[in-house]
Write an enzyme that holds these catalytic residues in place. Structure first.
Site, mmCIF file in Angstrom:
data_model
loop_
_atom_site.group_PDB
_atom_site.id
_atom_site.type_symbol
_atom_site.label_atom_id
_atom_site.label_comp_id
_atom_site.label_asym_id
_atom_site.label_seq_id
_atom_site.Cartn_x
_atom_site.Cartn_y
_atom_site.Cartn_z
ATOM 1 N N HIS A 204 13.607 -5.764 -1.480
ATOM 2 C CA HIS A 204 13.832 -6.887 -0.588
ATOM 3 C C HIS A 204 15.298 -6.937 -0.174
ATOM 4 O O HIS A 204 16.167 -7.055 -1.013
ATOM 5 C CB HIS A 204 13.441 -8.173 -1.321
ATOM 6 C CG HIS A 204 13.531 -9.414 -0.504
ATOM 7 N ND1 HIS A 204 13.170 -9.477 0.822
ATOM 8 C CD2 HIS A 204 13.953 -10.668 -0.835
ATOM 9 C CE1 HIS A 204 13.355 -10.705 1.262
ATOM 10 N NE2 HIS A 204 13.834 -11.445 0.289
ATOM 11 N N SER B 161 17.085 -12.986 3.399
ATOM 12 C CA SER B 161 15.757 -13.557 3.205
ATOM 13 C C SER B 161 15.632 -14.868 3.985
ATOM 14 O O SER B 161 15.842 -14.884 5.195
ATOM 15 C CB SER B 161 15.516 -13.733 1.706
ATOM 16 O OG SER B 161 14.158 -13.838 1.418
ATOM 17 N N ASP C 198 9.599 -3.823 2.418
ATOM 18 C CA ASP C 198 10.032 -5.097 1.848
ATOM 19 C C ASP C 198 8.811 -5.924 1.459
ATOM 20 O O ASP C 198 7.918 -6.135 2.282
ATOM 21 C CB ASP C 198 10.883 -5.855 2.877
ATOM 22 C CG ASP C 198 11.601 -7.063 2.299
ATOM 23 O OD1 ASP C 198 10.961 -7.848 1.582
ATOM 24 O OD2 ASP C 198 12.806 -7.219 2.580
#
Length: 524
Positions: free
Chosen positions: A493, A233, A465
């Site tokens: 994610h 991320s 995502d």
């Protein structure tokens, strides 16, 4: 954007703190040679030679000690508060490691970061990576983490007390009139003033560039010639920034759930809003196939499911639900929205979300959605919060100019956000206003990261995502001169360690043997 694999799966920080919605690009603060003044310019590498003023930092020795969790060691590393003026004071960074277990030749250190910004890398290491990464990876690498400056154990930025955070997270983020708009703006100002009052110096020095430079210090202190790294991320942005600044020191980098550093905040927020809509539609399609879907039965379209959820949010806006919370909190529209978004990060949470929505819509019981929201904000049962949301805003508001400067700008943009997501668009647009009131001016601008000369870098993107849309991974892979795109066709994610044998085996082969997959490889 925050990735985690402990009791809940990956997610970003969001909502009132607006933080994670300000998906950041690199800040040039403290690294004037890498600064870019125009959007689309490239982050330039720092000189290879270590400046004499930084030699004491690069030459320091860490004093390792046992630190509570069996098998893990901890230490404290010093870094200059301001790399432009190293003599101006230090920041102390918490470091942890779990040494390679063997058998097999040690490959060096593998630094991990779960994202955020604001996620504790040490917590991630001790709770997941150091025990949950593949055994063969843990056997060959010392697993290492450093909490970035301002985060968790590394001189954390703290903005509000627990009770004040409770008030803040319940503030209405879909204002219906000028009075509610003023309340929202006041909440943003109170949060920002709290951060500025408690960490006036540090707040100017928590940029992504500075955190990346801290990672190079750690690389040298650990005795590694190159940095090996897995970032998820926001951690992909941090890792890409490192590669851009130190391409000749870049080893095996995996960037999972990638961000696009070339986009300004408003565009990032808008595209992330569309990402949450994509994820919600996937949830909706699954929900109506289940027997316990509270938002529609078989044959109900995803659009209708979204309309039903929006109607539920509107009812909460007028009349919050009881939750049985010890602090007396009710389930407001803002908390319910956060709870739903929290479940979008992992399809494994969809059943929990259906149950929570069912209890709320059929029994007037908001406890389930409140629990999801609390997990998202890292609120403990005693009413305390981690510093995730404070650090998130501190980094994001320094890394990029604010998405919006005034409420009027938000109102003008509402049609675009509501088109991107009929369910979440309005709230996410208003959540993008936070940095307008930040007490520190931004030091970064959007720019591309090329990292010319870096070793191959694996960029991982998941097609549905919610927090880091797939197109961001494609964009970053194209920017990086040595980027290799690995696509996971799925929900949730990030991709590594989420159940795809194809993804995991590809990344493991790269980390262990340096085997680079063909650019564009797809997995499911």
């Amino acid at each position: 954007m925050y990735s985690r694999r402990t009791h809940r799966r990956t997610r970003t920080g969001l909502a009132l703190v607006a933080a994670a919605l300000l998906a950041t690009a690199c800040s040039a603060h403290g690294a004037s040679t890498s600064a870019s003044s125009a959007s689309g310019a490239s982050l330039a590498a720092l000189p290879r030679a270590t400046p004499p003023a930084l030699s004491p930092y690069y030459g320091q020795k860490l004093s390792w000690r046992e630190c509570g969790v069996p098998g893990f060691q901890c230490a404290t590393m010093k870094a200059p508060l301001d790399y432009a003026e190293p003599a101006g004071g230090d920041v102390r960074l918490a470091v942890a490691r779990k040494k390679a277990t063997g058998p097999g030749k040690r490959l060096g250190s593998l630094l991990v970061n779960p994202g955020g910004p604001g996620g504790s890398a040490i917590g991630y290491l001790q709770q997941y990576a150091g025990i949950g990464y593949p055994e063969e990876v843990r056997a060959r690498y010392d697993m290492v983490a450093v909490d970035p400056r301002g985060v968790a154990r590394s001189e954390p930025v703290e903005c509000l007390t627990g009770p004040a955070m409770d008030t803040y997270t319940q503030t209405d983020i879909t204002p219906d009139d000028e009075r509610e708009t003023e309340r929202l703006v006041d909440a943003y100002k109170t949060f920002a003033e709290g951060c500025g009052a408690k960490a006036p110096k540090l707040l100017r020095h928590v940029s992504t560039v500075e955190a990346a430079r801290d990672m190079d210090l750690l690389r040298a202190v650990l005795g590694d010639e190159r940095l090996n790294y897995v970032g998820a991320s926001y951690g992909t942005f941090l890792g890409a920034t490192y590669a851009g600044l130190f391409p000749d020191r870049t080893g095996r980098l995996v960037l999972d759930g990638a961000m696009d550093p070339s986009l300004p905040a408003r565009r990032l927020n808008l595209e992330q809003t569309a990402g949450f809509e994509t994820a919600f539609r996937s949830f909706a399609e699954d929900c109506v196939r289940q027997t316990d879907c509270p938002l529609g039965g078989r044959g109900t379209s995803p659009a209708r499911v979204g309309e039903n959820l929006s109607a539920f949010f509107q009812k909460l806006d007028a009349r919050p639900l009881p939750t049985g919370d010890a602090a007396g909190r009710e389930l407001t529209e803002s908390l319910a929205t956060t709870g739903v978004i929290a479940a979008m990060y992992d399809e494994g949470a969809w059943q929990q979300l259906r149950e929570a929505l069912g209890a709320a819509t059929k029994k007037n019981d908001g406890a389930g959605l409140l629990a999801l929201s609390d997990s998202y904000y890292e609120r403990d049962p005693n009413g305390g919060y981690s510093n995730l949301m404070s650090a998130n805003a501190a980094v994001n508001c320094l890394d990029l100019p604010a998405a919006f400067s005034t409420p009027d700008e938000v109102r003008d943009a509402l049609p675009d956000f509501e088109k991107a997501s009929p369910v979440f668009g309005e709230g996410l647009a208003w959540a993008s206003l936070t940095c307008a009131y930040w007490p520190v001016q931004p030091s970064g601008e959007p720019h591309r990261i090329v990292a010319a000369g870096a070793a191959p870098i694996i960029v991982v993107g998941t097609t549905r995502d919610p927090a880091t849309p797939y197109r961001w991974a494609r964009a970053l892979a194209r920017q990086l001169s040595s980027g290799r795109l690995l696509t996971y066709d799925g929900d949730g994610h990030t991709a590594y360690g989420r159940g795809s044998t194809c993804v995991d085996s590809t990344i493991n082969a790269y980390l262990l043997r340096g085997t680079v997959p063909p650019d564009g490889k797809r997995c499911s």
